[in-house]
Design a protein around this motif. Structure first.
Motif, PDB file in Angstrom:
ATOM      1  N   LYS A 121       0.825  -1.207   0.000  1.00 14.18           N
ATOM      2  CA  LYS A 121       0.000   0.000   0.000  1.00 14.18           C
ATOM      3  C   LYS A 121       0.868   1.271   0.000  1.00 14.18           C
ATOM      4  CE  LYS A 121      -3.956   1.797   2.421  1.00 14.18           C
ATOM      5  NZ  LYS A 121      -4.629   1.824   3.713  1.00 14.18           N
ATOM      6  N   GLU A 122       1.860   1.282   0.851  1.00  7.25           N
ATOM      7  CA  GLU A 122       2.758   2.434   0.929  1.00  7.25           C
ATOM      8  C   GLU A 122       3.527   2.593  -0.396  1.00  7.25           C
ATOM      9  OE1 GLU A 122       3.241   4.882   2.732  1.00  7.25           O
ATOM     10  OE2 GLU A 122       5.282   5.565   2.310  1.00  7.25           O
ATOM     11  N   HIS A 123       3.913   1.457  -0.962  1.00  6.03           N
ATOM     12  CA  HIS A 123       4.661   1.504  -2.217  1.00  6.03           C
ATOM     13  C   HIS A 123       3.790   2.088  -3.340  1.00  6.03           C
ATOM     14  CE1 HIS A 123       8.419  -0.335  -4.104  1.00  6.03           C
ATOM     15  NE2 HIS A 123       7.843   0.364  -5.062  1.00  6.03           N
ATOM     16  N   LEU A 124       2.511   1.721  -3.352  1.00  6.95           N
ATOM     17  CA  LEU A 124       1.590   2.261  -4.364  1.00  6.95           C
ATOM     18  C   LEU A 124       1.473   3.777  -4.236  1.00  6.95           C
ATOM     19  CD1 LEU A 124      -1.448  -0.236  -4.334  1.00  6.95           C
ATOM     20  CD2 LEU A 124       0.524  -0.200  -5.845  1.00  6.95           C
ATOM     21  N   ARG A 125       1.471   4.233  -3.001  1.00  7.49           N
ATOM     22  CA  ARG A 125       1.372   5.659  -2.734  1.00  7.49           C
ATOM     23  C   ARG A 125       2.585   6.407  -3.329  1.00  7.49           C
ATOM     24  NH1 ARG A 125       2.222   9.148   1.116  1.00  7.49           N
ATOM     25  NH2 ARG A 125       3.625   7.818   2.276  1.00  7.49           N
ATOM     26  N   LEU A 126       3.752   5.791  -3.198  1.00 11.58           N
ATOM     27  CA  LEU A 126       4.971   6.419  -3.728  1.00 11.58           C
ATOM     28  C   LEU A 126       4.951   6.456  -5.255  1.00 11.58           C
ATOM     29  CD1 LEU A 126       7.469   4.754  -1.247  1.00 11.58           C
ATOM     30  CD2 LEU A 126       6.719   7.135  -1.237  1.00 11.58           C
ATOM     31  N   HIS A 127       4.432   5.394  -5.856  1.00 16.78           N
ATOM     32  CA  HIS A 127       4.326   5.383  -7.317  1.00 16.78           C
ATOM     33  C   HIS A 127       3.359   6.474  -7.781  1.00 16.78           C
ATOM     34  CE1 HIS A 127       5.789   0.946  -7.910  1.00 16.78           C
ATOM     35  NE2 HIS A 127       6.746   1.773  -7.544  1.00 16.78           N
ATOM     36  N   ALA A 128       2.254   6.626  -7.065  1.00 16.09           N
ATOM     37  CA  ALA A 128       1.274   7.656  -7.436  1.00 16.09           C
ATOM     38  C   ALA A 128       1.893   9.047  -7.298  1.00 16.09           C
ATOM     39  CB  ALA A 128       0.028   7.532  -6.556  1.00 16.09           C
ATOM     40  N   ARG A 129       2.706   9.221  -6.276  1.00 10.87           N
ATOM     41  CA  ARG A 129       3.334  10.526  -6.056  1.00 10.87           C
ATOM     42  C   ARG A 129       4.304  10.867  -7.198  1.00 10.87           C
ATOM     43  NH1 ARG A 129       6.854  11.178  -0.865  1.00 10.87           N
ATOM     44  NH2 ARG A 129       4.946  10.703   0.255  1.00 10.87           N
ATOM     45  N   PHE A 130       4.955   9.840  -7.711  1.00  8.32           N
ATOM     46  CA  PHE A 130       5.862  10.063  -8.848  1.00  8.32           C
ATOM     47  C   PHE A 130       5.102  10.730  -9.997  1.00  8.32           C
ATOM     48  CE2 PHE A 130       7.252   8.692 -13.041  1.00  8.32           C
ATOM     49  CZ  PHE A 130       8.581   9.082 -13.041  1.00  8.32           C
ATOM     50  N   PHE A 131       3.893  10.226 -10.293  1.00 12.57           N
ATOM     51  CA  PHE A 131       3.118  10.795 -11.402  1.00 12.57           C
ATOM     52  C   PHE A 131       2.661  12.212 -11.099  1.00 12.57           C
ATOM     53  CE2 PHE A 131       2.439   6.239 -12.537  1.00 12.57           C
ATOM     54  CZ  PHE A 131       3.098   6.301 -13.756  1.00 12.57           C
ATOM     55  N   ARG A 132       2.399  12.499  -9.847  1.00 11.08           N
ATOM     56  CA  ARG A 132       2.019  13.872  -9.508  1.00 11.08           C
ATOM     57  C   ARG A 132       3.171  14.839  -9.798  1.00 11.08           C
ATOM     58  NH1 ARG A 132      -0.674  11.550  -5.164  1.00 11.08           N
ATOM     59  NH2 ARG A 132       0.836  12.235  -3.619  1.00 11.08           N
ATOM     60  N   HIS A 133       4.380  14.409  -9.458  1.00 11.40           N
ATOM     61  CA  HIS A 133       5.536  15.261  -9.745  1.00 11.40           C
ATOM     62  C   HIS A 133       5.755  15.413 -11.255  1.00 11.40           C
ATOM     63  CE1 HIS A 133       7.211  14.424  -5.480  1.00 11.40           C
ATOM     64  NE2 HIS A 133       6.505  15.523  -5.518  1.00 11.40           N
ATOM     65  N   LEU A 134       5.528  14.328 -11.964  1.00  8.91           N
ATOM     66  CA  LEU A 134       5.673  14.382 -13.421  1.00  8.91           C
ATOM     67  C   LEU A 134       4.614  15.330 -14.015  1.00  8.91           C
ATOM     68  CD1 LEU A 134       7.760  12.894 -15.155  1.00  8.91           C
ATOM     69  CD2 LEU A 134       6.004  11.208 -15.719  1.00  8.91           C
ATOM     70  N   ASP A 135       3.414  15.277 -13.478  1.00  7.11           N
ATOM     71  CA  ASP A 135       2.344  16.180 -13.941  1.00  7.11           C
ATOM     72  C   ASP A 135       2.719  17.640 -13.700  1.00  7.11           C
ATOM     73  OD1 ASP A 135       0.769  14.094 -14.747  1.00  7.11           O
ATOM     74  OD2 ASP A 135      -0.485  14.071 -12.950  1.00  7.11           O
ATOM     75  N   GLU A 136       3.283  17.918 -12.543  1.00  4.26           N
ATOM     76  CA  GLU A 136       3.682  19.292 -12.222  1.00  4.26           C
ATOM     77  C   GLU A 136       4.764  19.783 -13.188  1.00  4.26           C
ATOM     78  OE1 GLU A 136       2.823  18.631  -7.476  1.00  4.26           O
ATOM     79  OE2 GLU A 136       4.876  19.124  -8.105  1.00  4.26           O
ATOM     80  N   LEU A 137       5.710  18.901 -13.458  1.00  6.27           N
ATOM     81  CA  LEU A 137       6.778  19.249 -14.399  1.00  6.27           C
ATOM     82  C   LEU A 137       6.189  19.517 -15.787  1.00  6.27           C
ATOM     83  CD1 LEU A 137       9.852  19.369 -15.141  1.00  6.27           C
ATOM     84  CD2 LEU A 137       9.645  16.944 -15.722  1.00  6.27           C
ATOM     85  N   ASP A 138       5.316  18.625 -16.218  1.00  6.25           N
ATOM     86  CA  ASP A 138       4.671  18.743 -17.522  1.00  6.25           C
ATOM     87  C   ASP A 138       3.954  20.091 -17.629  1.00  6.25           C
ATOM     88  OD1 ASP A 138       4.082  17.800 -19.965  1.00  6.25           O
ATOM     89  OD2 ASP A 138       2.704  16.229 -19.326  1.00  6.25           O
ATOM     90  N   ASN A 139       3.256  20.410 -16.590  1.00  8.26           N
ATOM     91  CA  ASN A 139       2.520  21.668 -16.530  1.00  8.26           C
ATOM     92  C   ASN A 139       3.459  22.875 -16.655  1.00  8.26           C
ATOM     93  OD1 ASN A 139      -0.117  22.579 -16.203  1.00  8.26           O
ATOM     94  ND2 ASN A 139       0.381  23.319 -14.142  1.00  8.26           N
ATOM     95  N   ASP A 140       4.544  22.853 -15.910  1.00  7.88           N
ATOM     96  CA  ASP A 140       5.500  23.963 -15.953  1.00  7.88           C
ATOM     97  C   ASP A 140       6.182  24.072 -17.317  1.00  7.88           C
ATOM     98  OD1 ASP A 140       4.820  24.634 -13.448  1.00  7.88           O
ATOM     99  OD2 ASP A 140       6.622  23.897 -12.467  1.00  7.88           O
ATOM    100  N   LEU A 141       6.403  22.921 -17.938  1.00 11.18           N
ATOM    101  CA  LEU A 141       7.003  22.944 -19.276  1.00 11.18           C
ATOM    102  C   LEU A 141       6.072  23.633 -20.264  1.00 11.18           C
ATOM    103  CD1 LEU A 141       8.595  19.387 -19.502  1.00 11.18           C
ATOM    104  CD2 LEU A 141       9.805  21.538 -19.910  1.00 11.18           C
ATOM    105  N   MET A 142       4.774  23.376 -20.126  1.00 12.08           N
ATOM    106  CA  MET A 142       3.789  24.005 -21.021  1.00 12.08           C
ATOM    107  C   MET A 142       3.739  25.505 -20.780  1.00 12.08           C
ATOM    108  SD  MET A 142       1.583  21.376 -22.311  1.00 12.08           S
ATOM    109  CE  MET A 142       0.574  20.140 -21.535  1.00 12.08           C
ATOM    110  N   ILE A 143       3.779  25.883 -19.520  1.00 13.06           N
ATOM    111  CA  ILE A 143       3.628  27.302 -19.192  1.00 13.06           C
ATOM    112  C   ILE A 143       4.903  28.092 -19.502  1.00 13.06           C
ATOM    113  CG2 ILE A 143       3.239  28.948 -17.295  1.00 13.06           C
ATOM    114  CD1 ILE A 143       1.528  26.740 -15.961  1.00 13.06           C
TER     115      ILE A 143
END
Ligand SMILES: [Fe+2]
Length: 142
Positions: free
Chosen positions: A74-96
């Motif tokens: 369960k904890e490991h799944l949470r860390l994987h999900a967090r990775f995508f959140r960081h990737l989303d933030e980066l993606d967003n900043d790249l667009m802006i």
């Protein structure tokens, strides 16, 4: 800083080790395309590749942990999900803001450096769990 793959990152499960090396390559590709700054579509492609590679890799790991009743799943799944959140933030900043050295460095931080820490702190734990419970012969990922 770009780092070369090292065997100290091996967790001892062939399929997962192979994917970790592919993850490194995807991370480096993303970094280099952001730095290149010329081709916006190349950055988008590298980002898509990184995202899809991570999805596939995490699915492999998660199936493996489930198969071996890993208690930290369960904890490991949470860390994987967090990775995508960081990737989303980066993606967003790249667009802006568009590509920059800063964003290339951040990309490396949340992909390559994240993976190095994640392997040492988390992936080694499920590997040890499996090794403690039986041979790796029957521990091949699905
Ligand atoms: Fe993981």
């Amino acid at each position: 800083m770009l780092r070369d793959w090292s065997d100290i990152y091996l967790v001892g499960i062939a399929e997962i080790d192979r994917q970790h090396q592919g993850f490194f390559i995807a991370a480096h590709r993303l970094y280099e395309e952001i730095l290149d700054r010329e081709g916006k579509s190349a950055v988008v492609e590298a980002m898509t590749f990184m995202r899809e590679y991570a999805e596939q890799h995490f699915q492999t790991e998660e199936a493996f942990m489930r198969r071996h009743d890993y208690p930290g799943l369960k904890e490991h799944l949470r860390l994987h999900a967090r990775f995508f959140r960081h990737l989303d933030e980066l993606d967003n900043d790249l667009m802006i803001f568009g590509p920059s050295q800063d964003l290339a460095d951040r990309a490396l931080d949340i992909t390559q450096d994240w993976l190095i820490d994640h392997i040492a702190d988390e992936d080694m734990l499920y590997s040890l769990h499996v090794k403690a419970g039986g041979s790796l012969e029957d521990a091949a990922p699905v």
